[in-house]
Scaffold this motif. Structure first.
Motif, PDB file in Angstrom:
ATOM      1  N   MET A   1       0.845  -1.176   0.000  1.00 48.62           N
ATOM      2  CA  MET A   1       0.000   0.000   0.000  1.00 48.62           C
ATOM      3  C   MET A   1       0.888   1.236   0.000  1.00 48.62           C
ATOM      4  O   MET A   1       2.011   1.209   0.479  1.00 48.62           O
ATOM      5  CB  MET A   1      -0.926  -0.022   1.197  1.00 48.62           C
ATOM      6  N   GLY A   2       0.334   2.300  -0.552  1.00 50.83           N
ATOM      7  CA  GLY A   2       1.068   3.543  -0.608  1.00 50.83           C
ATOM      8  C   GLY A   2       1.795   3.765  -1.919  1.00 50.83           C
ATOM      9  O   GLY A   2       2.308   4.851  -2.163  1.00 50.83           O
ATOM     10  N   ASP A  18      -5.580   0.547  -0.102  1.00 45.21           N
ATOM     11  CA  ASP A  18      -5.966  -0.682   0.581  1.00 45.21           C
ATOM     12  C   ASP A  18      -6.056  -1.798  -0.445  1.00 45.21           C
ATOM     13  O   ASP A  18      -6.261  -1.544  -1.635  1.00 45.21           O
ATOM     14  CB  ASP A  18      -7.318  -0.495   1.274  1.00 45.21           C
ATOM     15  N   VAL A  19      -5.905  -3.030   0.030  1.00 49.11           N
ATOM     16  CA  VAL A  19      -6.143  -4.215  -0.790  1.00 49.11           C
ATOM     17  C   VAL A  19      -7.063  -5.105   0.030  1.00 49.11           C
ATOM     18  O   VAL A  19      -6.724  -5.499   1.144  1.00 49.11           O
ATOM     19  CB  VAL A  19      -4.838  -4.960  -1.135  1.00 49.11           C
ATOM     20  N   ARG A  20      -8.225  -5.413  -0.518  1.00 56.20           N
ATOM     21  CA  ARG A  20      -9.224  -6.208   0.204  1.00 56.20           C
ATOM     22  C   ARG A  20      -9.331  -7.598  -0.400  1.00 56.20           C
ATOM     23  O   ARG A  20      -9.367  -7.740  -1.629  1.00 56.20           O
ATOM     24  CB  ARG A  20     -10.584  -5.510   0.166  1.00 56.20           C
ATOM     25  N   ALA A  35     -13.234  11.046  -5.893  1.00 60.78           N
ATOM     26  CA  ALA A  35     -13.712   9.788  -5.320  1.00 60.78           C
ATOM     27  C   ALA A  35     -12.665   8.684  -5.394  1.00 60.78           C
ATOM     28  O   ALA A  35     -11.842   8.650  -6.307  1.00 60.78           O
ATOM     29  CB  ALA A  35     -14.971   9.345  -6.060  1.00 60.78           C
ATOM     30  N   PHE A  36     -12.721   7.783  -4.431  1.00 61.88           N
ATOM     31  CA  PHE A  36     -11.922   6.574  -4.472  1.00 61.88           C
ATOM     32  C   PHE A  36     -12.548   5.647  -5.509  1.00 61.88           C
ATOM     33  O   PHE A  36     -13.729   5.765  -5.817  1.00 61.88           O
ATOM     34  CB  PHE A  36     -11.963   5.871  -3.107  1.00 61.88           C
ATOM     35  N   TRP A  37     -11.758   4.716  -6.048  1.00 60.05           N
ATOM     36  CA  TRP A  37     -12.323   3.708  -6.926  1.00 60.05           C
ATOM     37  C   TRP A  37     -11.642   2.374  -6.665  1.00 60.05           C
ATOM     38  O   TRP A  37     -10.590   2.309  -6.065  1.00 60.05           O
ATOM     39  CB  TRP A  37     -12.286   4.110  -8.395  1.00 60.05           C
ATOM     40  N   GLU A  38     -12.309   1.298  -7.076  1.00 62.45           N
ATOM     41  CA  GLU A  38     -11.822  -0.057  -6.849  1.00 62.45           C
ATOM     42  C   GLU A  38     -11.529  -0.721  -8.180  1.00 62.45           C
ATOM     43  O   GLU A  38     -12.208  -0.456  -9.168  1.00 62.45           O
ATOM     44  CB  GLU A  38     -12.881  -0.900  -6.132  1.00 62.45           C
ATOM     45  N   ILE A  39     -10.518  -1.579  -8.179  1.00 66.27           N
ATOM     46  CA  ILE A  39     -10.252  -2.403  -9.346  1.00 66.27           C
ATOM     47  C   ILE A  39     -10.019  -3.830  -8.881  1.00 66.27           C
ATOM     48  O   ILE A  39      -9.579  -4.073  -7.759  1.00 66.27           O
ATOM     49  CB  ILE A  39      -9.045  -1.907 -10.167  1.00 66.27           C
ATOM     50  N   GLU A  40     -10.330  -4.786  -9.735  1.00 64.80           N
ATOM     51  CA  GLU A  40     -10.122  -6.193  -9.416  1.00 64.80           C
ATOM     52  C   GLU A  40      -9.058  -6.824 -10.305  1.00 64.80           C
ATOM     53  O   GLU A  40      -8.787  -8.010 -10.175  1.00 64.80           O
ATOM     54  CB  GLU A  40     -11.443  -6.952  -9.532  1.00 64.80           C
TER      55      GLU A  40
END
Length: 55
Positions: A1-2, A18-20, A35-40
């Motif tokens: 992270m970072g 973060d990594v979930r 905004a934050f966004w997520e990728i898979e």
């Protein structure tokens, strides 16, 4: 992270915050807010500046 990354799909620079579940990356813009966004698919990310925060 970072790590600072380039998201190839959106063309945006981001910071990994973060990594979930080991595969969902949470990103925020490097500057300017937004905004934050997520990728898979981490394969679409290129590290442009490592965080340097190792132990």
């Amino acid at each position: 992270m970072g790590d600072q990354v380039h998201d190839e799909a959106t063309g945006r620079k981001a910071i990994v915050t973060d990594v979930r579940k080991g595969s969902v990356y949470i990103l925020r813009p490097v500057a300017g807010g937004g905004a934050f966004w997520e990728i898979e698919d981490p394969g679409r990310l290129t590290v442009t500046k490592p965080s340097g925060g190792g132990l």
